[in-house]
Design an enzyme around this catalytic site. Structure first.
Site, PDB file in Angstrom:
ATOM      1  N   LYS A  96       0.801  -1.222   0.000  1.00 25.15           N
ATOM      2  CA  LYS A  96       0.000   0.000   0.000  1.00 25.15           C
ATOM      3  C   LYS A  96       0.836   1.276   0.000  1.00 25.15           C
ATOM      4  O   LYS A  96       0.438   2.295  -0.553  1.00 25.15           O
ATOM      5  CB  LYS A  96      -0.942  -0.002   1.211  1.00 25.15           C
ATOM      6  CG  LYS A  96      -2.013  -1.083   1.172  1.00 25.15           C
ATOM      7  CD  LYS A  96      -3.007  -0.882   0.038  1.00 25.15           C
ATOM      8  CE  LYS A  96      -4.171  -1.845   0.134  1.00 25.15           C
ATOM      9  NZ  LYS A  96      -5.155  -1.640  -0.956  1.00 25.15           N
ATOM     10  N   GLU A 118     -10.065   5.438   3.065  1.00 24.82           N
ATOM     11  CA  GLU A 118     -10.788   4.293   3.596  1.00 24.82           C
ATOM     12  C   GLU A 118      -9.800   3.160   3.802  1.00 24.82           C
ATOM     13  O   GLU A 118      -8.742   3.141   3.178  1.00 24.82           O
ATOM     14  CB  GLU A 118     -11.888   3.861   2.620  1.00 24.82           C
ATOM     15  CG  GLU A 118     -11.445   2.915   1.509  1.00 24.82           C
ATOM     16  CD  GLU A 118     -10.324   3.442   0.591  1.00 24.82           C
ATOM     17  OE1 GLU A 118      -9.514   2.608   0.142  1.00 24.82           O
ATOM     18  OE2 GLU A 118     -10.268   4.653   0.332  1.00 24.82           O
ATOM     19  N   SER A 385       1.630  -9.807  -0.810  1.00 25.71           N
ATOM     20  CA  SER A 385       1.292  -8.385  -0.769  1.00 25.71           C
ATOM     21  C   SER A 385       1.447  -7.753   0.601  1.00 25.71           C
ATOM     22  O   SER A 385       1.543  -6.536   0.713  1.00 25.71           O
ATOM     23  CB  SER A 385      -0.138  -8.178  -1.270  1.00 25.71           C
ATOM     24  OG  SER A 385      -1.050  -8.984  -0.538  1.00 25.71           O
TER      25      SER A 385
END
Length: 413
Positions: A96, A118, A385
């Site tokens: 991210k 969010e 990830s």
């Protein structure tokens, strides 16, 4: 249309990937999104912008991260070699941060000092809070109340970094509702606020922009597998909720037709139970959160409740580019149950000493099955990830409650 430099598919000028994407928003948001789209187009190839972005990726995030051969898992499965793209080793523990740094630099150039976002699993929230702390910006994170409970450690991280975390108590109290709340904030405060969307979803230009800031995953993996094996992989595999980590891996392989592109969705408690989030597998084209994609919806087009043991995957839609891959046949989309993901979570920890995020464990679970079906010498690249620190408390609670046992041996239960 494709990017000449990378081969990545690009949307048209209005954000459409074939029949998917676009922009369906209230009129007052049109100029806000136009401003972001214009800034993105202006800076995506700007030398000064990219120099600053690459500096932080290298010196702050720690890129490039490794492509790791899971030798023990490979021997255990008896088939294809399993490589992990180690996004879990990034600062903040997931992919991210690649996107939040890119977007915070855009917000800085737009003169915005208030950032909203969010988050589901909390990793995008942590990455957003990190970027805002780095650049001295106000940060508000919307998170479903259920997700704040199962990801309490990430909530504390966000608050430690200076963010205000708003627990959303309406609806299903998960990611979908957090997105709704964030969009309402943007409609009210658009003049002073930048919305840092975390996945490759939403109205144009967000899907293309988030993909752009995640594509170094696939570019690095491509170079690394060529260096390690002298050829491209036979398959690339990633978990898919909204789909940012997956599209970041997949897009640089788009034109390599010998490479299978495989996205792994959450089957939850089973595809026949109604408690899943397999938006591509069982969804139909529809509009959600300002864009068109495959979505799980009722006869009125309203999103259905969804479920996944992974907070970052329980979303009733999926990125428009993934929808395009599915519709055109370029991508394959499969699903993995909660139990299979938890078994893979434990298996990777015990065999390779790596604790994955439960989201990523969905991709691991399918890769283990796939590797066993393939020939020795074939190659699979899996996007790891995120790391599983955030999930240990949740899994421990499931073990304590008798909902899951750690007595797992072998790749799958």
């Amino acid at each position: 249309m494709t990017d000449a430099a990378t081969g990545n598919p690009l949307p048209d000028a209005k954000g459409w990937f074939g029949e998917f994407g676009g922009r369906f928003v209230p009129p007052q948001l049109e100029p806000v999104l136009d401003e972001i789209a214009e800034a993105f187009e202006r800076y995506r190839d700007d030398e000064d912008f990219n120099r600053e972005y690459e500096y932080y990726l290298r010196q702050f995030v720690g890129r490039p991260n490794p492509l790791y051969l899971c030798d023990k898992l490979t021997r255990q499965q008896g088939g294809a070699k399993i490589y992990l793209k180690r996004e879990d080793l990034n600062h903040t523990g997931a992919h991210k941060i690649n996107n939040t740094l890119g977007q915070v630099l855009l917000a800085k150039r737009l003169g915005k000092k208030r950032i909203i976002a969010e988050t589901g699993a909390g990793q995008h929230g942590v990455a957003t809070a990190t970027a805002c702390a780095l650049f001295d910006m106000e940060c508000i994170i919307y998170m479903g109340e259920i997700d704040t409970e199962r990801q309490a450690l990430n909530v504390f991280r966000m608050e430690l970094l200076g963010a205000k975390v708003v627990a959303v108590k309406r609806g299903t109290r998960t990611l979908k509702d957090a997105v709704d709340e964030a969009l309402e904030d943007l409609i009210t405060n658009y003049e002073t606020t930048y919305y840092m969307l975390g996945s490759a979803v939403g109205p144009h230009p967000y899907p293309a922009m988030v993909k752009h800031f995640q594509c170094m995953i696939g570019r690095e993996a491509r170079e690394q597998i060529l260096a390690a094996e002298g050829r491209l992989p036979d398959a690339v595999v990633a978990c898919v909720g909204g789909g940012s980590n997956a599209i970041g891996l997949f897009a640089p392989f788009y034109d390599d037709r010998s490479v299978r592109i495989i996205g792994v969705e959450p089957a939850g408690k089973g595809l026949d139970t109604g408690e899943h989030a397999a938006s591509i597998t069982l969804g139909k084209p529809g509009i959600i959160h300002g864009f068109k994609c495959y979505t799980l919806s009722d006869e009125n087009g309203d999103p259905l409740p969804v479920h996944s043991v992974a907070a970052g995957l329980d979303y009733p839609g999926v990125g428009p580019e993934h929808s395009f891959y599915k519709a055109t046949g370029r991508g394959e989309y499969v699903s993995v149950t909660d139990r299979e993901a938890l078994d893979a979570f434990v298996e990777l920890a015990r065999v390779e000493g790596i604790i994955p995020a439960i989201e990523s464990a969905h991709a691991i679970a399918y890769a283990l099955k796939l590797a066993a079906e393939m020939e020795p010498g074939q190659l699979i690249v899996v996007n790891l990830s995120g790391r599983g620190d955030k999930d240990v408390r949740q899994v421990a609670g499931m073990v304590e409650a008798g909902e899951y046992t750690l007595e797992v041996r072998g790749a799958m239960a």
